[in-house]
Structure formats: C-alpha cells, structure tokens
Motif scaffolding. Structure first.
Motif, PDB file in Angstrom:
ATOM      1  N   LEU A   4       0.825  -1.201   0.000  1.00 25.97           N
ATOM      2  CA  LEU A   4       0.000   0.000   0.000  1.00 25.97           C
ATOM      3  C   LEU A   4       0.863   1.256   0.000  1.00 25.97           C
ATOM      4  CD1 LEU A   4      -2.988   0.983   0.279  1.00 25.97           C
ATOM      5  CD2 LEU A   4      -2.507   1.222   2.698  1.00 25.97           C
ATOM      6  N   VAL A   5       0.507   2.216  -0.834  1.00 30.22           N
ATOM      7  CA  VAL A   5       1.215   3.495  -0.953  1.00 30.22           C
ATOM      8  C   VAL A   5       0.176   4.609  -0.879  1.00 30.22           C
ATOM      9  CG1 VAL A   5       2.659   4.931  -2.450  1.00 30.22           C
ATOM     10  CG2 VAL A   5       2.987   2.455  -2.405  1.00 30.22           C
ATOM     11  N   MET A   6       0.518   5.711  -0.175  1.00 28.83           N
ATOM     12  CA  MET A   6      -0.355   6.873  -0.093  1.00 28.83           C
ATOM     13  C   MET A   6       0.439   8.096  -0.533  1.00 28.83           C
ATOM     14  SD  MET A   6      -1.412   9.842   1.639  1.00 28.83           S
ATOM     15  CE  MET A   6      -0.331   9.835   3.013  1.00 28.83           C
ATOM     16  N   ILE A   7      -0.123   8.871  -1.435  1.00 29.52           N
ATOM     17  CA  ILE A   7       0.482  10.118  -1.890  1.00 29.52           C
ATOM     18  C   ILE A   7      -0.546  11.230  -1.702  1.00 29.52           C
ATOM     19  CG2 ILE A   7       1.405  11.408  -3.862  1.00 29.52           C
ATOM     20  CD1 ILE A   7       2.515   8.796  -4.939  1.00 29.52           C
ATOM     21  N   ALA A   8      -0.128  12.307  -1.032  1.00 31.61           N
ATOM     22  CA  ALA A   8      -0.990  13.481  -0.839  1.00 31.61           C
ATOM     23  C   ALA A   8      -0.380  14.645  -1.613  1.00 31.61           C
ATOM     24  CB  ALA A   8      -1.095  13.822   0.642  1.00 31.61           C
ATOM     25  N   THR A   9      -1.213  15.391  -2.318  1.00 31.70           N
ATOM     26  CA  THR A   9      -0.738  16.500  -3.137  1.00 31.70           C
ATOM     27  C   THR A   9      -1.468  17.797  -2.772  1.00 31.70           C
ATOM     28  OG1 THR A   9      -2.360  16.060  -4.866  1.00 31.70           O
ATOM     29  CG2 THR A   9      -0.218  14.981  -5.083  1.00 31.70           C
ATOM     30  N   LEU A  20      -1.197  10.225 -11.450  1.00 37.38           N
ATOM     31  CA  LEU A  20      -1.487   9.501 -10.213  1.00 37.38           C
ATOM     32  C   LEU A  20      -2.782   8.705 -10.310  1.00 37.38           C
ATOM     33  CD1 LEU A  20      -0.450  12.197  -7.589  1.00 37.38           C
ATOM     34  CD2 LEU A  20       0.644   9.977  -7.959  1.00 37.38           C
ATOM     35  N   SER A  21      -3.792   9.278 -10.964  1.00 39.39           N
ATOM     36  CA  SER A  21      -5.081   8.592 -11.048  1.00 39.39           C
ATOM     37  C   SER A  21      -5.037   7.365 -11.963  1.00 39.39           C
ATOM     38  CB  SER A  21      -6.176   9.556 -11.502  1.00 39.39           C
ATOM     39  OG  SER A  21      -5.935   9.987 -12.825  1.00 39.39           O
ATOM     40  N   ARG A  22      -4.001   7.232 -12.777  1.00 39.47           N
ATOM     41  CA  ARG A  22      -3.859   6.017 -13.594  1.00 39.47           C
ATOM     42  C   ARG A  22      -3.456   4.812 -12.748  1.00 39.47           C
ATOM     43  NH1 ARG A  22      -0.626   9.498 -17.022  1.00 39.47           N
ATOM     44  NH2 ARG A  22      -2.087  10.530 -18.397  1.00 39.47           N
ATOM     45  N   TRP A  23      -2.747   5.064 -11.658  1.00 32.94           N
ATOM     46  CA  TRP A  23      -2.212   3.980 -10.827  1.00 32.94           C
ATOM     47  C   TRP A  23      -2.923   3.836  -9.489  1.00 32.94           C
ATOM     48  CZ3 TRP A  23       1.273   0.586 -12.649  1.00 32.94           C
ATOM     49  CH2 TRP A  23       1.964   0.955 -13.803  1.00 32.94           C
ATOM     50  N   MET A  24      -3.620   4.899  -9.050  1.00 38.15           N
ATOM     51  CA  MET A  24      -4.174   4.920  -7.707  1.00 38.15           C
ATOM     52  C   MET A  24      -5.598   5.463  -7.727  1.00 38.15           C
ATOM     53  SD  MET A  24      -0.759   6.666  -6.088  1.00 38.15           S
ATOM     54  CE  MET A  24      -0.649   5.950  -4.460  1.00 38.15           C
ATOM     55  N   ILE A  25      -6.323   5.264  -6.615  1.00 34.50           N
ATOM     56  CA  ILE A  25      -7.644   5.877  -6.486  1.00 34.50           C
ATOM     57  C   ILE A  25      -7.492   7.169  -5.675  1.00 34.50           C
ATOM     58  CG2 ILE A  25      -8.855   3.677  -6.641  1.00 34.50           C
ATOM     59  CD1 ILE A  25      -9.371   3.928  -3.591  1.00 34.50           C
ATOM     60  N   GLY A  34      -2.994   3.445  -3.332  1.00 34.61           N
ATOM     61  CA  GLY A  34      -2.926   2.319  -4.250  1.00 34.61           C
ATOM     62  C   GLY A  34      -1.962   1.258  -3.761  1.00 34.61           C
ATOM     63  N   THR A  35      -2.058   0.096  -4.374  1.00 38.50           N
ATOM     64  CA  THR A  35      -1.160  -1.017  -4.086  1.00 38.50           C
ATOM     65  C   THR A  35      -0.286  -1.216  -5.305  1.00 38.50           C
ATOM     66  OG1 THR A  35      -2.878  -2.016  -2.735  1.00 38.50           O
ATOM     67  CG2 THR A  35      -1.066  -3.424  -3.392  1.00 38.50           C
ATOM     68  N   PRO A  62       5.237   1.586   3.172  1.00 38.47           N
ATOM     69  CA  PRO A  62       5.848   0.670   4.135  1.00 38.47           C
ATOM     70  C   PRO A  62       7.341   0.511   3.867  1.00 38.47           C
ATOM     71  CG  PRO A  62       3.912  -0.328   3.127  1.00 38.47           C
ATOM     72  CD  PRO A  62       4.205   0.933   2.380  1.00 38.47           C
ATOM     73  N   ASP A  63       8.106   0.318   4.941  1.00 41.55           N
ATOM     74  CA  ASP A  63       9.545   0.127   4.804  1.00 41.55           C
ATOM     75  C   ASP A  63      10.041  -0.730   5.957  1.00 41.55           C
ATOM     76  OD1 ASP A  63      12.047   0.349   3.718  1.00 41.55           O
ATOM     77  OD2 ASP A  63      12.171   2.527   3.889  1.00 41.55           O
ATOM     78  N   ASP A  64      11.203  -1.313   5.784  1.00 40.52           N
ATOM     79  CA  ASP A  64      11.790  -2.183   6.803  1.00 40.52           C
ATOM     80  C   ASP A  64      12.650  -1.345   7.739  1.00 40.52           C
ATOM     81  OD1 ASP A  64      12.449  -4.466   8.160  1.00 40.52           O
ATOM     82  OD2 ASP A  64      14.089  -5.002   6.809  1.00 40.52           O
ATOM     83  N   ASN A  65      12.002  -0.580   8.633  1.00 40.12           N
ATOM     84  CA  ASN A  65      12.706   0.241   9.618  1.00 40.12           C
ATOM     85  C   ASN A  65      11.913   0.208  10.922  1.00 40.12           C
ATOM     86  OD1 ASN A  65      10.578   2.095   9.294  1.00 40.12           O
ATOM     87  ND2 ASN A  65      11.740   3.388   7.906  1.00 40.12           N
ATOM     88  N   GLU A  66      12.374   0.927  11.927  1.00 45.00           N
ATOM     89  CA  GLU A  66      11.726   0.926  13.238  1.00 45.00           C
ATOM     90  C   GLU A  66      10.271   1.388  13.178  1.00 45.00           C
ATOM     91  OE1 GLU A  66      12.666  -0.048  16.385  1.00 45.00           O
ATOM     92  OE2 GLU A  66      14.351  -0.992  15.365  1.00 45.00           O
ATOM     93  N   GLN A  67       9.999   2.388  12.355  1.00 46.65           N
ATOM     94  CA  GLN A  67       8.649   2.930  12.272  1.00 46.65           C
ATOM     95  C   GLN A  67       7.735   2.079  11.397  1.00 46.65           C
ATOM     96  OE1 GLN A  67      10.160   6.902  11.168  1.00 46.65           O
ATOM     97  NE2 GLN A  67       8.815   7.696  12.758  1.00 46.65           N
ATOM     98  N   GLY A  68       8.324   1.314  10.496  1.00 49.48           N
ATOM     99  CA  GLY A  68       7.524   0.492   9.599  1.00 49.48           C
ATOM    100  C   GLY A  68       7.083   1.220   8.341  1.00 49.48           C
ATOM    101  N   PHE A  69       7.482   2.473   8.180  1.00 49.13           N
ATOM    102  CA  PHE A  69       7.135   3.252   6.997  1.00 49.13           C
ATOM    103  C   PHE A  69       8.182   4.318   6.747  1.00 49.13           C
ATOM    104  CE2 PHE A  69       5.099   5.344  10.567  1.00 49.13           C
ATOM    105  CZ  PHE A  69       5.426   6.677  10.387  1.00 49.13           C
ATOM    106  N   THR A  70       8.167   4.866   5.523  1.00 51.89           N
ATOM    107  CA  THR A  70       9.040   5.970   5.143  1.00 51.89           C
ATOM    108  C   THR A  70       8.190   7.084   4.563  1.00 51.89           C
ATOM    109  OG1 THR A  70      10.960   4.576   4.732  1.00 51.89           O
ATOM    110  CG2 THR A  70      10.896   6.657   3.559  1.00 51.89           C
ATOM    111  N   VAL A  71       8.589   8.325   4.844  1.00 51.26           N
ATOM    112  CA  VAL A  71       7.897   9.506   4.327  1.00 51.26           C
ATOM    113  C   VAL A  71       8.840  10.243   3.390  1.00 51.26           C
ATOM    114  CG1 VAL A  71       6.759  11.678   4.923  1.00 51.26           C
ATOM    115  CG2 VAL A  71       6.599   9.719   6.477  1.00 51.26           C
TER     116      VAL A  71
END
Length: 109
Positions: A4-9, A20-25, A34-35, A62-71
C-alpha cells in the motif's frame, strides 16, 4: 510484492493528478491510495517529485525500519521531515512574518 502506498498532493499541475489517477484511487481530493510494487512506486514518485511546480507532494509507504514506513516529500511545505537517529519526525517551520518568541519558563523549573 505489492504494498500500500499513499500520496498526498497540494496545488500540483493537472497532468500530475492524471498520472497519479492512472495507478491509484483518489478517495479524497488530493489524496491518492494504491497497491503497487516498489519499482512502480519509485518511478511514479520520481515523476511526481519532478513535476510538482509550485505545489507540494508527500508519499508514505511501508519500509523495513523501526517505524515500519518511510515519508518522502517534494516541494515547499511548512512541515519538513527530519531524521532523528533513524526516526523520521515532523518539524514545523515558523510562519512568515510571525515573531517567534520563547514562552516564559514557569517558576520552579
């Protein structure tokens, strides 16, 4: 593996929103979810961050770090992501024209 990925604009050109709308809702204006694989995510983020213009974008995945995600961020924002010993924290910048003054220290401190 797709994740899962989230992008805010904010105030991005229309062609960025179209890409973005081609790949995500877009469940809420300016927020895309989107996934996708890491490769697709990275290619899409490269295109978005190169095209934000005067706007701004933020990507959380999601990422393999302490927080479990990257921004990731692109463009000018009042909030900046800073690395603090491996943790990503949000740092707010002062408003333009606002006097930044330290509050008085209470007695007994």
């Amino acid at each position: 593996m797709a994740k899962l990925v989230m992008i805010a604009t904010t105030a991005v050109p229309n062609h960025v929103r179209g890409a973005l709308s081609r790949w995500m809702i877009e469940p809420v204006a300016g927020v895309y979810v989107g996934t996708m694989s890491a490769r697709v995510r990275d290619e899409l983020w490269s295109a978005v961050s190169a095209s934000v213009g005067d706007g701004a974008a933020l990507c959380v995945h999601p990422d393999d770090n302490e927080q479990g995600f990257t921004v990731r961020t692109a463009g000018e924002r009042r909030r900046a992501i800073v690395d603090f010993d491996g943790l990503q924290l949000v740092q707010l910048s002062a408003l333009e024209g606002a006097e930044q003054e330290m509050p008085p220290i209470p007695e007994g401190w």
